[in-house]
Design an enzyme around this catalytic site. Structure first.
Site, mmCIF file in Angstrom:
data_model
loop_
_atom_site.group_PDB
_atom_site.id
_atom_site.type_symbol
_atom_site.label_atom_id
_atom_site.label_comp_id
_atom_site.label_asym_id
_atom_site.label_seq_id
_atom_site.Cartn_x
_atom_site.Cartn_y
_atom_site.Cartn_z
ATOM 1 N N TYR A 193 -3.605 -3.504 5.551
ATOM 2 C CA TYR A 193 -3.518 -2.095 5.936
ATOM 3 C C TYR A 193 -4.937 -1.556 6.071
ATOM 4 O O TYR A 193 -5.694 -1.513 5.097
ATOM 5 C CB TYR A 193 -2.747 -1.299 4.883
ATOM 6 N N TYR A 232 6.911 3.354 0.685
ATOM 7 C CA TYR A 232 5.793 4.289 0.682
ATOM 8 C C TYR A 232 5.534 4.894 -0.697
ATOM 9 O O TYR A 232 4.488 5.489 -0.917
ATOM 10 C CB TYR A 232 6.049 5.428 1.673
#
Length: 407
Positions: A276, A368
């Protein structure tokens, strides 16, 4: 009088075909983009715009590659040597009628003498979208630094590539933030992992087994060998730094979650899938951006809270494939903190590993709300700042154990 002329060089955002169209429209020649006297006599089908039948002969309205719309011509089918483009035209036509019947199968008459304007308009939009997505795919694969391919697919709507997204392979630090801390030493191993290998020096065990699969529990850090280590590129402790080894596809979801990512190859349990990345900003700047993102209905903020909460990764404008990975309450990816050429505990790299076997064609997701994870990333998401509670967002992950909300 002396004049100072300052020249600014910026990357051209127009495609080669668009530049060629402009030159031909203005009757200009440009050898550098292939507009010469000889090329003015060359014609290649870019896409088909319309269809009609006159006196028993089928004609297609052709958009010529590198020529302006004003140069479109009606051509009999026998003159066209573009079977794939013809196939796309017919499938787009049938798709339009199917959509008009709310997804129900519809038998389309093959002997229509002319298409309705709205049908032709839809076909042109689909053709332009197909070209734009193909161009975007080439751009992504040109910019990536790993061997695996990135594909792009949209069979759901007319959405094209995101207009304000720039592909990067590693962190893009904001001014004043140093993501490379000047490490000048590495392990002396000739066959990692040895007694004094990088993880051991940091007080942890090697993260990978002999099959290069993760063997540590979530929450523990990964210390990989760095650019100063004596070991070579085949070292079993160099996994994340090599980039994703799997062919991935950015695709349009059919349930309102925007873009998503699926793997086109089987992924075994505990395998590295992707990193990421994005802009590295301060938490104060992240709070400011987060409030702006709330008004837009999305945010891509990922807190780097392994050791402190000083920095955040913002993948809204700059990122890689992970920018498009959706949330799930039952994810198949897990977040891990990684240290390679930067040992600053405030600035770990973020790696996503598989939590189970993932089949080819399956969507990739992560939670998340994982510790060290982002606030929200979906196109339709509203953020939840650590210091300011915001509107709750309904979760659309579809998992049996879905919590109902993203925050």
């Amino acid at each position: 009088t002396d004049f100072l002329i300052v020249a600014w060089y910026v990357p051209c955002l127009a495609s080669l075909e668009t530049l060629q169209e402009l030159c031909r429209k203005e009757n200009l020649r440009s050898k550098s983009i292939g507009i010469t006297n000889r090329s003015l006599k060359s014609y290649e089908v870019e896409y088909l715009c319309d269809y009609k039948v006159e006196e028993g002969t089928a004609y297609y309205l052709v958009k010529w590659k590198g020529w302006p719309q004003s140069s479109n011509t009606w051509e009999p089918e026998k003159n066209l040597n573009c079977p794939l483009i013809l196939q796309n035209f017919l499938s787009d036509k049938n798709e339009y009628f199917s959509r008009m019947k709310e997804g129900k199968a519809l038998k389309v008459r093959n002997h229509v003498k002319a298409l309705q304007p709205e049908v032709a308009d839809y076909i042109v939009k689909k053709a332009k979208q197909r070209i734009a997505l193909q161009r975007w795919k080439k751009e992504l694969n040109r910019k990536k630094n790993h061997k695996a391919m990135i594909l792009v697919e949209n069979t759901v709507d007319l959405e094209g590539p995101p207009l304000d997204f720039y592909y990067i392979n590693e962190y893009k630090p904001a001014p004043g933030i140093n993501v490379i801390n000047g490490i000048t030493t590495g392990c002396e191993c000739t066959d990692c992992p040895a007694e004094k290998c990088c993880p051991k020096e940091a007080g942890f065990i090697l993260a990978y087994n002999k099959h290069k699969k993760l063997k540590i529990q979530p929450g523990l850090p990964i210390y990989e060998c760095n650019s100063f280590c004596r070991c070579g590129p085949d070292c079993p402790n160099r996994i994340v730094q090599k980039g994703t080894p799997y062919t991935l596809c950015i695709f349009r979801t059919n349930n309102g979650r925007g873009w998503g990512v699926k793997t086109l190859q089987k992924i075994k349990t505990n395998s590295f899938v992707m990193e990421y990345v994005g802009e590295v900003i301060t938490s104060e700047e992240a709070e400011r951006r987060g409030q702006l993102y709330d008004n837009q209905g999305n945010t891509y903020l990922f807190d780097l809270d392994y050791d402190s909460d000083e920095f955040t990764v913002d993948a809204a404008r700059y990122g890689n494939v992970s920018h498009f990975v959706n949330h799930s309450c039952d994810p198949n990816l897990q977040v891990f903190n990684v240290f390679i050429d930067n040992l600053d505990l405030r600035l770990p790299r973020i790696a996503l590993f598989s939590t189970r076997t993932i089949k080819a064609g399956e969507e990739l997701t992560f939670d998340y709300q994982m510790k060290g994870s982002i606030d929200l990333t979906s196109d339709s998401a509203d953020g939840l700042s650590p210091s300011k509670k915001r509107i709750r967002t309904v979760c659309k992950c579809g998992a049996v154990c879905c919590r109902g909300y993203l925050n």
